[in-house]
Design a protein around this motif. Structure first.
Motif, PDB file in Angstrom:
ATOM      1  N   ALA A 473      40.015  44.835  42.776  1.00  0.00           N
ATOM      2  CA  ALA A 473      40.018  43.395  42.521  1.00  0.00           C
ATOM      3  C   ALA A 473      39.719  43.126  41.046  1.00  0.00           C
ATOM      4  O   ALA A 473      40.345  42.276  40.408  1.00  0.00           O
ATOM      5  CB  ALA A 473      38.977  42.702  43.406  1.00  0.00           C
ATOM      6  N   MET A 474      38.772  43.895  40.498  1.00  0.00           N
ATOM      7  CA  MET A 474      38.435  43.717  39.083  1.00  0.00           C
ATOM      8  C   MET A 474      39.586  44.127  38.180  1.00  0.00           C
ATOM      9  O   MET A 474      39.859  43.487  37.167  1.00  0.00           O
ATOM     10  CB  MET A 474      37.180  44.525  38.753  1.00  0.00           C
ATOM     11  CG  MET A 474      35.955  43.963  39.449  1.00  0.00           C
ATOM     12  SD  MET A 474      34.504  44.991  39.162  1.00  0.00           S
ATOM     13  CE  MET A 474      34.487  45.024  37.387  1.00  0.00           C
ATOM     14  N   GLY A 475      40.268  45.207  38.568  1.00  0.00           N
ATOM     15  CA  GLY A 475      41.433  45.641  37.799  1.00  0.00           C
ATOM     16  C   GLY A 475      42.488  44.544  37.768  1.00  0.00           C
ATOM     17  O   GLY A 475      43.056  44.237  36.710  1.00  0.00           O
ATOM     18  N   ASP A 476      42.715  43.928  38.925  1.00  0.00           N
ATOM     19  CA  ASP A 476      43.668  42.813  38.994  1.00  0.00           C
ATOM     20  C   ASP A 476      43.249  41.683  38.065  1.00  0.00           C
ATOM     21  O   ASP A 476      44.075  41.080  37.371  1.00  0.00           O
ATOM     22  CB  ASP A 476      43.721  42.237  40.424  1.00  0.00           C
ATOM     23  CG  ASP A 476      44.378  43.194  41.407  1.00  0.00           C
ATOM     24  OD1 ASP A 476      44.944  44.203  40.973  1.00  0.00           O
ATOM     25  OD2 ASP A 476      44.315  42.902  42.617  1.00  0.00           O
ATOM     26  N   GLY A 477      41.963  41.401  38.065  1.00  0.00           N
ATOM     27  CA  GLY A 477      41.442  40.316  37.235  1.00  0.00           C
ATOM     28  C   GLY A 477      41.714  40.558  35.756  1.00  0.00           C
ATOM     29  O   GLY A 477      42.065  39.642  35.015  1.00  0.00           O
ATOM     30  N   LYS A 478      41.555  41.812  35.346  1.00  0.00           N
ATOM     31  CA  LYS A 478      41.806  42.143  33.939  1.00  0.00           C
ATOM     32  C   LYS A 478      43.266  41.932  33.572  1.00  0.00           C
ATOM     33  O   LYS A 478      43.590  41.356  32.531  1.00  0.00           O
ATOM     34  CB  LYS A 478      41.441  43.607  33.673  1.00  0.00           C
ATOM     35  CG  LYS A 478      39.973  43.819  33.500  1.00  0.00           C
ATOM     36  CD  LYS A 478      39.670  45.179  32.940  1.00  0.00           C
ATOM     37  CE  LYS A 478      39.980  45.228  31.454  1.00  0.00           C
ATOM     38  NZ  LYS A 478      39.429  46.436  30.841  1.00  0.00           N
TER      39      LYS A 478
END
Lengths: 491, 279
Positions: A473-478
């Protein structure tokens, strides 16, 4: 995301890094023994909600950091969904510069104290570590990540990432879970005027309602939110974008783009007879009552929870492990996992399974509930369970479970928690019918996490993936933050 | 934080609170609800929005004192703050011109029925309102309903107001008298069950607005699940209104009692405590 090896090579060729490598050769380094994080005793910890893992000491961290060979082509980084400069921060630890270690870590990962605790490093970065090739345990990257983040937080001198000159462009983030928080942090660095809208009364999404205190203390979440506030990110709780105000209302108020990170908030049930009996809960409900509403402190807190004596949790993922370990902590004599495949196919992290076993959790693998039986008040009192065996692998590559005819038996229970996964929340679809969704209700996005049907909407995390991990999810956010920046600069 | 700008006791156990909630007052539609939480340690409960004033930025909630949280709400004063309000939640009522509508409300269910009845009237329907309660004191919003309804019939268990009898007597009386195109019913689950059984006999489409246990109110927890037409639905995101003929009211009644023992402990604690009891 792709790894920028050129940039990494430059970092690696710094004089001090060469110095460290010259100081201690690889032959010496591989003699080190992987650190073992200390844990609270199972028979004690399964009666309270304190964190299970105690972290590692500065001395242990320094020794572990020495094990890292500072490889010329660090494969570990390619295993990390946000491509943390792993040797970069580990070598800072070896040098003894904890402040810099945190800075390197946080330049690519906004929430290291959280990832250091809940990431499945054993299947991401650590599995790619060179030590595996020598038949030795990999460098304890996760423990070092946690140590670095904790040391910085406890020092009271947290470095706040630099934020760009304010550009007065308003962007809205829907949901304050890992995807939303990451996107917000990245956009604040560019100088955007960022507001996070959260439906619940507390911020953090699944990190506060889902993951229990004994795995992720809420204090850590609170500090992360404070840091984002210091970066200028605004927060509005009790706000459901699409209902409290529509996307169009917010556009009129000046918001130029949206990031939807609303999560996969619709619990799945098995649709078997008796599933709506009293005292059968979804994992989401059970965990939300305990984690968010503090029902374990009822009646000091107003929200009740049913403390069962014999609790069955259905499922084999991390959420199921969290639920069953919570049941034990609430005082269950028997807290058990019922899982239709075998332990080898369990999606939960090895560490969670191991901890659960230590805490006295029973595992009924290759078992599957097929019916619930209630008492005269409608409360569940028995499960009809069927035994399973494994057949040929299915599309997920795991061996398909199949029922053994005539193997059904009855088991006495007083609480059942269904933790077999979640589906995307239908709310977004209800309020944005024009948004293109898959048949599963996830938002269709391009490589830049941009909606294919509405260019001002970006999305990431479980509302796109259906159900994944915090770090993905954090990767997507970046990625989303980067493409939102592109979009907004070319508007 | 949301300030309580007006507090009015409607009957012995029922209080009307007008609360400042700017955004919700503008975005809410008939049939929708909010989740409220009172105090740091409070629980989240759903309450249907009875009315709103977008000019003043307020919403109206009508609360019957039955347990711990409703008791705390009953005991609030004007000027107090409600810690958390989120909404509007749920799907709005599908209001359209159908002909003749019966709006049948029981007890505190009369409050959430009010905006729906009003919306049906505004859509050009003939509106017959039936209000029922145990006794005269528990009949609320009669005056307000009379302002727009074509007819208001009152039924009480003890005959202290209107006709002696249950809400079903009123519904059947009207159905026998004239053609009815739709019935909307809100009240205790057992009342809605019997209204549904009655109208099914006459084959009249009936909507019931369900008030179940909820935690988040956004589809996340599944505490509110009910069986409708043989499949499981979530009241918070699929409802709160359903075809009453398809709702498994017996299951819903059971599920409403899920925490009855815990609620009793908590309620007794608060009644014993210093903030309990008095109005």
């Amino acid at each position: 995301m792709s790894v920028n090896y050129k940039e990494l090579k430059k970092d690696r060729s710094a004089e001090w890094r060469q110095g460290l490598r010259n100081l201690l050769g690889a032959k010496e380094r591989v003699k080190g023994v992987r650190v073992k994080m200390s844990e609270n005793a199972p028979e004690k910890r399964n009666t309270n909600f304190f964190e299970v893992n105690n972290g590692i000491s500065a001395e242990e961290a320094a020794l572990e950091a020495k094990r890292c060979l500072d490889c010329p082509t660090p494969t570990c980084i390619s295993g990390c969904p946000v491509n943390i400069n792993i040797p970069g921060f580990i070598k800072e630890i070896e040098k003894g510069d904890m402040k810099n270690a945190a800075i390197v870590l946080k330049s690519t990962n906004a929430l290291p104290a959280i990832c250091g605790r809940v990431c499945p490093q054993e299947t991401q970065c650590e599995i790619k570590c060179i030590y595996n090739k020598f038949g030795q345990p990999p460098v304890a990257i996760g423990n070092l990540e946690r140590f670095t983040a904790d040391a910085e937080r406890l020092s009271g001198k947290i470095s706040i990432p630099e934020v760009g000159e304010p550009n007065n462009i308003k962007v809205a983030i829907v949901g304050s879970g890992p995807a939303g928080l990451t996107t917000a942090g990245e956009l604040a660095k560019y100088g955007y005027d960022v507001t996070i809208f959260e439906a619940l009364h507390e911020y953090g999404g699944v990190l506060v309602y889902g993951i229990p205190e004994f795995r992720l203390p809420k204090e850590i979440m609170r500090v992360e939110i404070e840091n984002l506030k210091k970066m200028g990110v605004k927060f509005e709780n009790n706000f459901i974008v699409g209902r409290t105000a529509s996307f169009d209302d917010l556009k009129e108020e000046g918001f130029k783009a949206f990031f939807i990170g609303s999560g996969a908030g619709l619990p799945k049930f098995m649709n078997i007879p008796g599933e709506n009996l009293i005292n059968i809960f979804s994992s989401n409900e059970y965990l939300t009552r305990v984690n968010l509403m503090k029902a374990f402190k009822f009646p000091e807190y107003d929200t009740p929870i049913i403390k069962g004596n014999s609790v069955a949790v259905i499922g084999g993922g991390n959420t199921a492990m969290d639920s069953v370990r919570t049941a034990k902590r609430l005082g269950a004599d028997r807290a058990m996992i019922i899982y239709r495949r075998s332990e080898a196919e369990m999606p939960a992290r090895d560490e969670e399974i191991h901890h659960a076993k230590e805490e006295g959790i029973e595992f009924l693998n290759l078992n599957n509930p097929i019916e619930y039986i209630g008492d005269e008040k409608g409360k569940v009192k028995q499960i009809k369970v069927q035994k399973m065996e494994l057949g040929e692998p299915d599309e997920s590559g795991r061996r398909r479970p199949r029922p053994i005819e005539g193997s059904e038996y009855l088991m006495d229970v007083d609480v059942v928690v269904v933790g077999i996964g979640t589906a995307p929340n239908p709310l977004i679809q209800q309020v944005l019918p024009e948004l293109e969704m898959t048949a599963w209700g996830t938002i269709v996005v391009n490589d830049g996490m941009q909606s294919v049907s509405r260019p001002d909407i970006f999305a990431g995390g479980d509302i796109v993936r259906g159900g994944a991990t915090v770090i993905l999810a954090m990767g997507d956010g970046k990625i989303a933050a980067e493409s939102m920046h592109d979009y907004l600069q070319n508007l | 934080m949301h300030k309580i700008v007006q507090r009015e006791v409607l009957s012995k156990d029922v209080v009307k609170l007008v609360i400042s909630a700017e955004r919700i007052s503008k975005s809410r539609k008939a049939g929708q609800f909010v989740i409220v939480k009172l105090g740091e340690k409070g629980e989240r409960i759903p309450l249907t929005i009875a009315d709103s004033d977008s000019e003043k930025g307020t919403i109206t909630l009508v609360i019957q004192r039955v347990g711990l949280t409703s008791h705390k709400f009953f005991n609030t004063k004007e000027g107090d703050e409600v810690t958390d309000i989120v909404g509007p939640l749920g799907l709005p009522t599908h209001v359209k011109k159908l002909g003749t509508i019966i709006a049948a409300g029981g007890g505190v269910g009369i409050a959430p029925l009010y905006p729906i009845a009003k919306a049906f009237k505004e859509a050009g329907n003939k509106l017959i309102v039936i209000l029922a309660a145990r006794n005269k004191d528990l009949i609320i919003l009669e005056k307000e309903m009379r302002e727009f309804a074509d007819e208001v019939l009152i039924y009480t268990d003890d005959g202290s107001a209107g006709t002696k009898g249950l809400v079903t007597s009123g519904v059947e009386h009207v159905i026998k008298r004239e053609n009815v195109d739709e019935v909307v019913t809100i009240g205790p689950a057992v009342m809605m069950k019997f209204v549904a059984l009655l109208t099914k006999k006459y084959n009249i489409h009936t909507l019931a607005s369900l008030n179940t246990i909820m935690v988040d109110g956004t589809g996340m927890c599944g505490a509110c699940r009910v069986t409708v037409g043989g499949s499981t639905k979530f009241v918070c995101v699929d409802g709160p209104e359903f075809n009453a003929h398809e709702v498994d009211f017996d299951e819903m009644l059971q599920r409403l009692g899920a925490y009855v023992e815990q609620e009793k402990i908590a309620y007794e604690n608060v009644l014993k405590g210093s903030d309990g009891g008095a109005e």
